[in-house]
Design a protein around this motif. Structure first.
Motif, mmCIF file in Angstrom:
data_model
loop_
_atom_site.group_PDB
_atom_site.id
_atom_site.type_symbol
_atom_site.label_atom_id
_atom_site.label_comp_id
_atom_site.label_asym_id
_atom_site.label_seq_id
_atom_site.Cartn_x
_atom_site.Cartn_y
_atom_site.Cartn_z
ATOM 1 N N GLN A 19 29.454 43.806 8.566
ATOM 2 C CA GLN A 19 29.159 42.594 7.798
ATOM 3 C C GLN A 19 27.659 42.343 7.704
ATOM 4 O OE1 GLN A 19 31.353 40.681 5.976
ATOM 5 N NE2 GLN A 19 32.628 42.445 6.470
ATOM 6 N N HIS A 20 26.944 42.608 8.794
ATOM 7 C CA HIS A 20 25.487 42.451 8.736
ATOM 8 C C HIS A 20 24.877 43.482 7.806
ATOM 9 C CE1 HIS A 20 24.370 39.229 11.451
ATOM 10 N NE2 HIS A 20 25.343 39.615 12.252
ATOM 11 N N LEU A 21 25.412 44.684 7.789
ATOM 12 C CA LEU A 21 24.886 45.715 6.887
ATOM 13 C C LEU A 21 25.172 45.382 5.428
ATOM 14 C CD1 LEU A 21 25.736 49.015 8.781
ATOM 15 C CD2 LEU A 21 23.458 48.134 8.222
ATOM 16 N N ARG A 22 26.348 44.827 5.157
ATOM 17 C CA ARG A 22 26.710 44.472 3.773
ATOM 18 C C ARG A 22 25.908 43.288 3.253
ATOM 19 N NH1 ARG A 22 33.003 44.789 4.628
ATOM 20 N NH2 ARG A 22 33.207 47.036 4.626
ATOM 21 N N HIS A 23 25.618 42.354 4.114
ATOM 22 C CA HIS A 23 24.934 41.112 3.704
ATOM 23 C C HIS A 23 23.573 41.026 4.375
ATOM 24 C CE1 HIS A 23 28.791 39.967 2.055
ATOM 25 N NE2 HIS A 23 29.340 40.217 3.236
ATOM 26 N N MET A 24 22.736 41.998 4.093
ATOM 27 C CA MET A 24 21.410 42.083 4.713
ATOM 28 C C MET A 24 20.445 41.177 3.939
ATOM 29 S SD MET A 24 19.859 43.561 7.280
ATOM 30 C CE MET A 24 20.758 44.985 7.789
ATOM 31 N N HIS A 25 20.442 39.886 4.294
ATOM 32 C CA HIS A 25 19.588 38.913 3.612
ATOM 33 C C HIS A 25 18.244 38.756 4.307
ATOM 34 C CE1 HIS A 25 22.973 37.887 1.119
ATOM 35 N NE2 HIS A 25 23.694 37.588 2.190
ATOM 36 N N SER A 26 18.240 38.917 5.620
ATOM 37 C CA SER A 26 17.017 38.782 6.400
ATOM 38 C C SER A 26 16.910 39.997 7.334
ATOM 39 C CB SER A 26 17.057 37.480 7.202
ATOM 40 O OG SER A 26 15.906 37.353 7.985
ATOM 41 N N PRO A 27 16.408 41.123 6.806
ATOM 42 C CA PRO A 27 16.442 42.371 7.573
ATOM 43 C C PRO A 27 15.724 42.311 8.918
ATOM 44 C CG PRO A 27 15.762 42.788 5.310
ATOM 45 C CD PRO A 27 15.848 41.310 5.489
ATOM 46 N N VAL A 28 14.617 41.591 9.008
ATOM 47 C CA VAL A 28 13.874 41.540 10.266
ATOM 48 C C VAL A 28 14.723 40.915 11.364
ATOM 49 C CG1 VAL A 28 11.845 40.542 11.399
ATOM 50 C CG2 VAL A 28 11.652 41.481 9.092
ATOM 51 N N VAL A 29 15.409 39.847 11.046
ATOM 52 C CA VAL A 29 16.236 39.156 12.032
ATOM 53 C C VAL A 29 17.551 39.899 12.251
ATOM 54 C CG1 VAL A 29 17.468 37.006 12.503
ATOM 55 C CG2 VAL A 29 15.202 36.928 11.491
ATOM 56 N N GLN A 30 18.171 40.368 11.176
ATOM 57 C CA GLN A 30 19.482 40.993 11.307
ATOM 58 C C GLN A 30 19.427 42.337 12.033
ATOM 59 O OE1 GLN A 30 20.515 40.084 7.073
ATOM 60 N NE2 GLN A 30 22.553 39.887 7.969
ATOM 61 N N ARG A 31 18.333 43.052 11.935
ATOM 62 C CA ARG A 31 18.210 44.296 12.710
ATOM 63 C C ARG A 31 18.239 43.999 14.200
ATOM 64 N NH1 ARG A 31 13.950 46.224 8.992
ATOM 65 N NH2 ARG A 31 12.555 45.327 10.529
ATOM 66 N N LYS A 32 17.619 42.900 14.597
ATOM 67 C CA LYS A 32 17.625 42.510 16.010
ATOM 68 C C LYS A 32 19.027 42.073 16.444
ATOM 69 C CE LYS A 32 12.777 41.107 15.969
ATOM 70 N NZ LYS A 32 12.416 41.925 14.850
ATOM 71 N N ILE A 33 19.712 41.345 15.593
ATOM 72 C CA ILE A 33 21.085 40.929 15.898
ATOM 73 C C ILE A 33 21.976 42.154 16.041
ATOM 74 C CG2 ILE A 33 23.119 39.748 14.971
ATOM 75 C CD1 ILE A 33 21.170 37.747 13.652
ATOM 76 N N MET A 34 21.811 43.120 15.153
ATOM 77 C CA MET A 34 22.636 44.328 15.207
ATOM 78 C C MET A 34 22.359 45.142 16.466
ATOM 79 S SD MET A 34 22.598 45.331 11.201
ATOM 80 C CE MET A 34 23.227 46.956 11.472
#
Length: 122
Positions: free
Chosen positions: A24-39
């Motif tokens: 879901q994070h990969l499909r909806h990558m709206h804020s890559p800097v933050v979402q990479r850390k979450i992932m």
């Protein structure tokens, strides 16, 4: 053998749930800097569960898998702190330090255990 199967079942469940959240994070990558850390933090549960299950199955591999778990745990702590800096401080770590330092003097004393009893005080 049954306990190993039971642990394996939960390992598969963890992989499926974490895989769903990661996708879901990969499909909806709206804020890559933050979402990479979450992932990176989300990867901790499947890595821990698979390495723990393999350690149950093969006790000879446990010391090597423990090293992998410890390294990834330290990387996850670093990534989580980096996540906090990027979210709370908008990339400036000194803003986060000031934010936390400004609130540290207003914290209540830890004199309650779950809000129901006093600890060590009469």
């Amino acid at each position: 053998a049954m306990l190993t199967q039971f642990a394996g079942m939960f390992t598969i469940l963890v992989i499926l749930v974490s895989g769903y959240h990661l996708s879901q994070h990969l499909r909806h990558m709206h804020s890559p800097v933050v979402q990479r850390k979450i992932m990176a933090v989300l990867w901790m549960t499947p890595i821990y569960s698979v390495s723990s299950w393999v350690s149950l199955v093969s006790t000879r591999a446990e010391p090597y898998l423990a090293v992998i778990r410890e390294f990834y745990e330290s990387y996850t702590v670093y990534t989580f702190l980096s996540f906090l800096i990027s979210v709370l401080g908008r990339g400036d770590r000194w803003k986060v330090v000031e934010l936390l330092a400004g609130r540290a003097d207003r914290l209540p004393e830890p004199d309650r255990c779950g809000g129901c009893c006093k600890l060590g005080r009469s």
